[in-house]
Design a protein around this motif. Structure first.
Motif, PDB file in Angstrom:
ATOM      1  N   MET A 169       0.807  -1.222   0.000  1.00  0.00           N
ATOM      2  CA  MET A 169       0.000   0.000   0.000  1.00  0.00           C
ATOM      3  C   MET A 169       0.840   1.272   0.000  1.00  0.00           C
ATOM      4  SD  MET A 169      -3.152  -0.844   2.574  1.00  0.00           S
ATOM      5  CE  MET A 169      -3.845   0.774   2.202  1.00  0.00           C
ATOM      6  N   HIS A 200      -0.375   5.173  -0.500  1.00  0.00           N
ATOM      7  CA  HIS A 200      -1.764   5.466  -0.126  1.00  0.00           C
ATOM      8  C   HIS A 200      -1.867   6.344   1.117  1.00  0.00           C
ATOM      9  CE1 HIS A 200      -4.048   3.066  -3.002  1.00  0.00           C
ATOM     10  NE2 HIS A 200      -3.126   2.114  -2.883  1.00  0.00           N
ATOM     11  N   LEU A 226      -3.704   3.437   5.378  1.00  0.00           N
ATOM     12  CA  LEU A 226      -3.101   2.197   5.860  1.00  0.00           C
ATOM     13  C   LEU A 226      -3.639   1.851   7.248  1.00  0.00           C
ATOM     14  CD1 LEU A 226      -1.043  -0.115   5.731  1.00  0.00           C
ATOM     15  CD2 LEU A 226       0.686   1.482   6.596  1.00  0.00           C
ATOM     16  N   PRO A 259      -7.790   0.354  -1.547  1.00  0.00           N
ATOM     17  CA  PRO A 259      -7.903   0.190  -0.095  1.00  0.00           C
ATOM     18  C   PRO A 259      -9.191  -0.485   0.359  1.00  0.00           C
ATOM     19  CG  PRO A 259      -7.022   2.352  -0.607  1.00  0.00           C
ATOM     20  CD  PRO A 259      -7.420   1.734  -1.912  1.00  0.00           C
TER      21      PRO A 259
END
Length: 388
Positions: A226, A229, A234, A285
């Motif tokens: 990730m 992001h 996260l 996500p």
């Protein structure tokens, strides 16, 4: 039950904050390559703690052993605090190992809770202690920033603050354990590691180890996958994972009591497989949050199902020793999972980690389907390595 729950919640809170701070302290002291070593020391301590507790409880009783392990955890938190104040990596590793010993006592406490309940309620009883992990998962990280501010107020490094919180929380765990009733040590026979190969032990052992390998591998590589992001996004994904790991534990316990530990384990394997498939195809996500929740709850189902099986089906004179040995193997496998996940990620990225994790998750089906593995609660004699 209240004493066990409070002690486990406090110990998990201490580990959550101290582990996060230790990672950052090691990075500053020795570089990024050493950032994962303090947590590995904590995991090693947890494995040693569960193995040691299983052996000592059969001789000295649960209250005495838990007080000793939580006392070691207080010493570890103080050593880690000194390490944070002086940026000493050696002290930090030693402190995290001692903290891990206390965590080992907290992990084994779910079996002690199961001993307090009748056979048809053991799954729910131990799941309540697993659910205490929710407190640590939520409270531990939330105390990092206030602890850091308090530390700087006294002229100490900011990262010493979360470790100071760990000192307080380990003391709370010790205090809660003083309220436990002192009971005589359970009758015990000597056991050997060969006993782990008997079907009644091997099935939950393999299931819990494979679930641990899958969960740790996929979870560890998710932050790297990730990258870009942002920490806030996260954090939401990891929160979904933590909710899956702990929040629904009482539901898993009810399932284990109603349908048996093996059925609950099968259900958890299914969740783990679906989570690996979801992680393989998730690019955003939102999809990763779903995959992480399923990963956490799949692990929880296997963990509670396997623990319920061990609590019901092992003979009393070998039960706590074998439970400690199983937990030592399970938690020891975490270090291997973290290392292996990094290699897989380097070879084929997050997709390869998800595929391998899914394959590992379903391997226990081979053992569970073997003839001789009990499907319902029963007592099965196990060979002893000596004694009468």
């Amino acid at each position: 039950m209240r004493s066990l729950f409070a002690a486990v919640a406090a110990m998990n809170t201490a580990m959550a904050g101290a582990s996060t701070a230790a990672t950052l302290i090691a990075d500053r002291a020795a570089g990024a390559g050493w950032s994962g070593v303090p947590n590995a020391a904590g995991v090693l301590g947890t494995a040693v703690g569960t193995l040691t507790a299983g052996q000592l409880i059969s001789r000295h009783g649960s209250k005495t052993v838990l007080l000793g392990l939580y006392g070691a955890a207080i010493a570890g938190a103080l050593v880690a605090f000194a390490a944070a104040a002086s940026t000493s990596l050696v002290l930090l590793l030693f402190g995290m190992f001692l903290l891990g010993l206390g965590s080992g006592g907290a992990q084994l406490s779910r079996y002690l809770a199961a001993e307090l309940a009748p056979a048809h309620r053991k799954g729910f009883a131990l799941s309540l202690i697993v659910w205490a992990g929710t407190v640590g998962a939520i409270v531990g990280p939330s105390l990092i920033a206030p602890g850091a501010r308090l530390s700087t107020t006294f002229g100490l490094p900011a990262l010493a603050g979360p470790v100071l919180v760990a000192v307080v929380m380990t003391a709370v765990a010790l205090l809660a354990s003083t309220l436990l009733r002192r009971t005589p040590a359970p009758p015990a026979r000597r056991t050997s590691f060969a006993t782990l190969r008997t079907p009644v032990v091997l099935a939950p052992l393999v299931s819990m180890v494979c679930a641990q390998l899958t969960m740790v591998a996929v979870m560890t590589m998710t932050p790297l996958h990730m990258a870009g992001h942002g920490l806030e996004v996260l954090g939401l994904v990891i929160s979904a994972h933590m909710v899956g790991m702990f929040a629904l534990a009482p539901v898993s316990g009810r399932l284990a009591d109603r349908f048996g530990g093996r059925v609950t384990t099968y259900l958890g394997i299914g969740f783990l497989l679906v989570s690996a498939i979801a992680a393989f195809g998730a690019g955003e996500p939102g999809g990763l949050s779903v995959a992480m929740f399923l990963l956490g709850y799949g692990w929880n189902l296997v963990f509670v199902g396997g623990s319920a099986t061990l609590s019901r089906e092992l003979p009393q004179d070998q039960r706590i020793q074998l439970q400690g040995a199983v937990d030592a193997v399970v938690w020891g496998s975490s270090a291997f999972a973290s290392f292996g996940a990094g290699l897989l990620f380097g070879l084929g990225g997050y997709s390869l980690v998800a595929v391998v994790g899914g394959v590992i998750a379903v391997l226990p089906v081979i053992v569970l389907a073997r003839r001789g593995v009990p499907a319902e609660p029963a007592q099965h004699p196990l060979p002893a390595s000596g004694g009468r």
